[in-house]
Design a protein around this motif. Structure first.
Motif: not given
Length: 415
Positions: A285-286, A302, A304, A306, A342, A390, A392
């Protein structure tokens, strides 16, 4: 400077250009299997069953030792959003390897063995000055897994097996550029993973001499890096107070996989295999990094991921032309676990299709196996709007296209 951009490539601890599976998986575990599209869960071809399905090892006729190596030759092209210049990877070659030794009584019901393989290992070197240089410039990943295995035939039609999976050695070197007002600095992360444990278990059912069914489960292992080194270069003294970290730590998942396989032997000389696998990528997830000191005012980062669970389908076969010569062919389809918006430079992934060919020649107790794979990763475009939607924007918008050629050779000895 965006700290996420600085550290985005850390996900490459488990990634790079994955040779034959979605995300950052690499399944080049056996040369015979490689020539058959990577099938193996429902078959008992040789000692490589320790990787594909430990339950099948008890049905492997010969005891033996084998060693194999592959070379992954990747061609990766990138065009930034709104740009026209195509960037390509600098030339690099990685060499996943494997070693198996299987033992047990000739007429007995059990087999034991040891497997050594490299399921994660790759190298990416983007073009000098490419648009994503502040996300990633270089990756060099090495890993060695060791798996002692035991398999037992409960009846002539049913066997079980399991192995202790040990992440025995892992190292990663990540590099990227740092944007400064009038120039670029450089950061290098270099770390070693701690020894960790998991398991690989399987069942093999043979209702008849012409049909076999296998089920395999490989557990998740968390790869943990502690006290990795952080090194900054080309950072002017005026900015050095912003880059004080010297150590980093991170934890990344080596995801679990559940597979089912079917083996069919219509004739004595022909074997066909089909595998379907579910990779539990949704556990990723992260990506988080922790630092011993601050970088631009922060002590952690952190990013992302996902990821989503993904399916893989493999089909392959082999035909024994003569007493010594066997030929193979196959193919595979891999779903990507990376959702829209992502995509990252260290894993420029998409659905992939691969085709394989291979052959073996045996002379007495010795044999040689060769295989070649061609993997085409579908072209994929990620837009700046998707990144904004998102959250990102720690990665770069543009279009990626990757093709990989993977020749391999193995030697085996039966006793």
């Amino acid at each position: 400077m965006n700290l996420k951009s600085l550290l985005l490539a850390g996900g490459a601890l488990l990634s790079g250009t994955a040779a034959s599976a979605g995300g950052y998986q690499v399944t080049l575990a056996g040369q015979k299997n490689n020539g058959m599209g990577g099938v193996g869960v429902g078959l008992s071809l040789d000692q490589a069953a320790m990787f594909y399905n430990p339950g099948a090892l008890a049905f492997v006729k010969d005891r033996g030792v084998q060693v194999g190596v592959n070379a992954t030759l990747a061609r990766n092209a990138f065009v930034a959003e709104g740009g026209t210049q195509q960037r390509q990877l600098r030339n690099s070659v990685t060499t996943p390897l494997n070693l198996y030794a299987g033992f047990g009584p000739t007429e007995g019901k059990w087999r034991a063995g040891i497997a050594v393989y490299t399921p994660f290992g790759s190298k990416l070197q983007y073009a000098e000055g490419w648009e994503g240089r502040t996300s990633l410039t270089d990756i060099d990943l090495k890993s060695i897994f060791v798996q002692p295995t035991v398999s037992y035939a409960i009846t002539d039609h049913l066997s079980i097996g399991a192995g202790l999976v040990i992440l025995a050695q892992g190292s990663v070197n990540l590099q990227r550029d740092i944007p400064l007002p009038d120039s670029y600095g450089h950061i290098e992360l270099d770390g070693k993973a701690e020894t960790k444990f998991g398991f690989n278990a399987g069942i093999m059912l043979r209702p008849s001499d012409k049909l076999s069914i296998g089920l395999n489960y490989r557990s998740k292992i968390d790869a943990v890096v502690k006290d990795g080194d952080v090194t900054f270069t080309n950072v002017p003294a005026a900015f050095s107070s912003r880059f004080q970290a010297t150590k980093f730590g991170a934890t990344l998942p080596l995801i679990a996989t559940t597979s089912i396989g079917i083996g069919i032997t219509p004739t004595e000389n022909l074997t066909i295999g089909f595998d379907a696998s579910l990779a539990q990528w949704s556990k990723y997830r992260v990506l988080r990094f922790n630092f011993d000191q601050q970088i631009n005012g922060q002590t952690f980062s952190e990013s992302k991921r996902y990821y989503q669970d993904a399916l893989t389908f493999r089909l392959g076969g082999q035909y024994k032309l003569t007493s010594g010569l066997t030929v193979r062919a196959g193919g595979a389809y891999d779903q990507t676990p990376v959702p829209e918006g992502y995509l990252t430079p260290e894993t420029p992934d998409n659905d992939r299709i691969s085709g394989t060919v291979g052959a073996s020649y045996s002379f007495g107790k010795f044999g040689v196996d060769i295989s070649t794979q061609y993997v085409s990763i579908r072209k994929r475009t990620e837009t700046q709007q998707e990144l904004l939607n998102n959250g990102t924007t720690d990665r770069i918008a543009g279009t990626y296209k990757t093709n990989i050629v993977i020749p391999g050779i193995g030697l085996n000895y039966a006793f």
